[in-house]
Design a protein around this motif. Structure first.
Motif, mmCIF file in Angstrom:
data_model
loop_
_atom_site.group_PDB
_atom_site.id
_atom_site.type_symbol
_atom_site.label_atom_id
_atom_site.label_comp_id
_atom_site.label_asym_id
_atom_site.label_seq_id
_atom_site.Cartn_x
_atom_site.Cartn_y
_atom_site.Cartn_z
ATOM 1 N N THR A 1 -6.105 33.032 17.639
ATOM 2 C CA THR A 1 -6.565 31.811 16.766
ATOM 3 C C THR A 1 -7.973 32.262 16.087
ATOM 4 N N THR B 1 -11.965 27.448 15.478
ATOM 5 C CA THR B 1 -11.130 27.020 16.420
ATOM 6 C C THR B 1 -11.517 27.159 17.793
ATOM 7 N N ARG C 1 -14.786 25.260 18.328
ATOM 8 C CA ARG C 1 -14.502 23.835 18.507
ATOM 9 C C ARG C 1 -13.926 23.715 19.721
ATOM 10 N N THR C 2 -13.275 24.441 20.414
ATOM 11 C CA THR C 2 -12.665 24.355 21.853
ATOM 12 C C THR C 2 -13.880 24.334 22.784
#
Lengths: 225, 225
Positions: free
Chosen positions: A187, A191, A194-195
């Motif tokens: 990824t 991302t 954010r995760t």
């Protein structure tokens, strides 16, 4: 140089004469941060030990997305598999991510040394087996479809490596930077951030820079399902 | 047995005396279809050659999903990396997917043979390097997030292996069954079937059992983006 080489895991336990022979064929090469060392598809001319600095081994997927296979730290080697391929080409690329001092072993001269030393061949086999294991772990992790799941899988493996249980209250320290981790999870850094934020908000993980503390191991392991 | 062993790629070019030595330590073992040969995490006691039948090498992701690393056909070997791991455990599982006749080499006796024969060690290194390459390809493919993308990536690699261009009108024959392909792409057979149907309906691929004909290579390659 012979003494330096004896300090590398790959050459530990070799006799002085063997180390001296290897020192004769070794060439020290310096790369600046960001400099390309190997390009996927090129002919492999030899393999490398990292004396100082760090090297990123990566592969581009057909869409040009970078996927990091491994980060090589000082004391370790890379591209040793390439010298055994029939068509001699590198299956991945390598780039210095810090100013690095590498020790290069030209293919043909190294293969001759290998044919004469069973203990060197055994070291080489051990090193290659480590690559096989590392990649098998990555494949299992990547077959999970969510970034959350891949991250949890990565943490489970990391806990196992550190020989700590994956349990509430346990702090796991990331062994790579977040940018590298993102690529390894297939990824992008945004991302991944954010995760991590989402997991923190859910109260299942506490994030303090590189230190991730498991708050709800059950909840995290559910994400693997 | 010595003559049989000489026919395996891993042992080709070895001297008669070396083959005879290997024949002495080799043990023939039969497995019925569906029988487990190795379980991930178990201690590796040796490695195997496939004389007859076929063996699936797979890894379970933490959520229990099976991911096939490779299918071993007659003439090839597996689990040779395991015997070099420090803690001796297998990083993947193996199961016979047909009634199979395997030739087993016990770890300790094989390692002794290896220490005495540089040519055997070189064969072993070549074999392990092949695993490294195969896994690197899989990792690059798996980092794509859609099943369509992974399928196209698989077909591009398959075309390259068959030395045909990935171009309109070219037929690529799948080298594994669809169930195996699904697992290798990190999905289930139903999703793979649906994906193939969708590509056929879009007019970019013609599907005739195991034969896939590229109708719109541009359109397919776009799916990698």
């Amino acid at each position: 140089m012979g003494k330096t080489l004896g300090g590398f895991a790959m050459f530990s336990g070799l006799r002085q004469a063997e180390l001296a022979g290897l020192a004769e064929i070794a060439v020290r090469r310096n790369f600046v941060k960001g400099e390309s060392i190997l390009v996927e598809g090129d002919r492999a001319l030899g393999f490398y030990l990292v004396e100082r600095g760090r090297v990123k081994i990566y592969k581009l997927s057909p869409d040009g997305k970078e996927h990091i296979l491994h980060i090589i730290e000082p004391g370790f080697n890379f591209a040793e598999a390439c010298i055994f391929f029939e068509h001699d080409t590198c299956p991945a690329s390598a780039e210095a991510i810090e100013n690095s001092s590498l020790i290069f072993f030209p293919k043909d001269r190294f293969l001759s040394a290998l044919e004469k030393s069973a203990s060197l061949a055994m070291r080489m086999l051990g090193s290659m087996a480590d690559w096989v294991r590392l990649m098998a772990e990555q494949i299992a992790g990547l077959s999970l479809s969510t970034v959350e799941g891949r991250l949890v899988s990565y943490l489970v493996v990391l806990a196992r490596k550190g020989e700590v249980p994956f349990a509430d209250g346990v702090t796991i320290t990331l062994d790579v930077e977040k940018g590298v981790l993102a690529a390894r999870l297939g990824t992008i850094p945004e991302t991944l951030s954010r995760t991590l934020k989402k997991l923190q908000e859910k109260g299942v993980l506490r994030v303090d820079r590189s230190n991730l503390t498991v708050l709800d191991s059950e909840g995290l392991l559910e994400m693997l399902r």
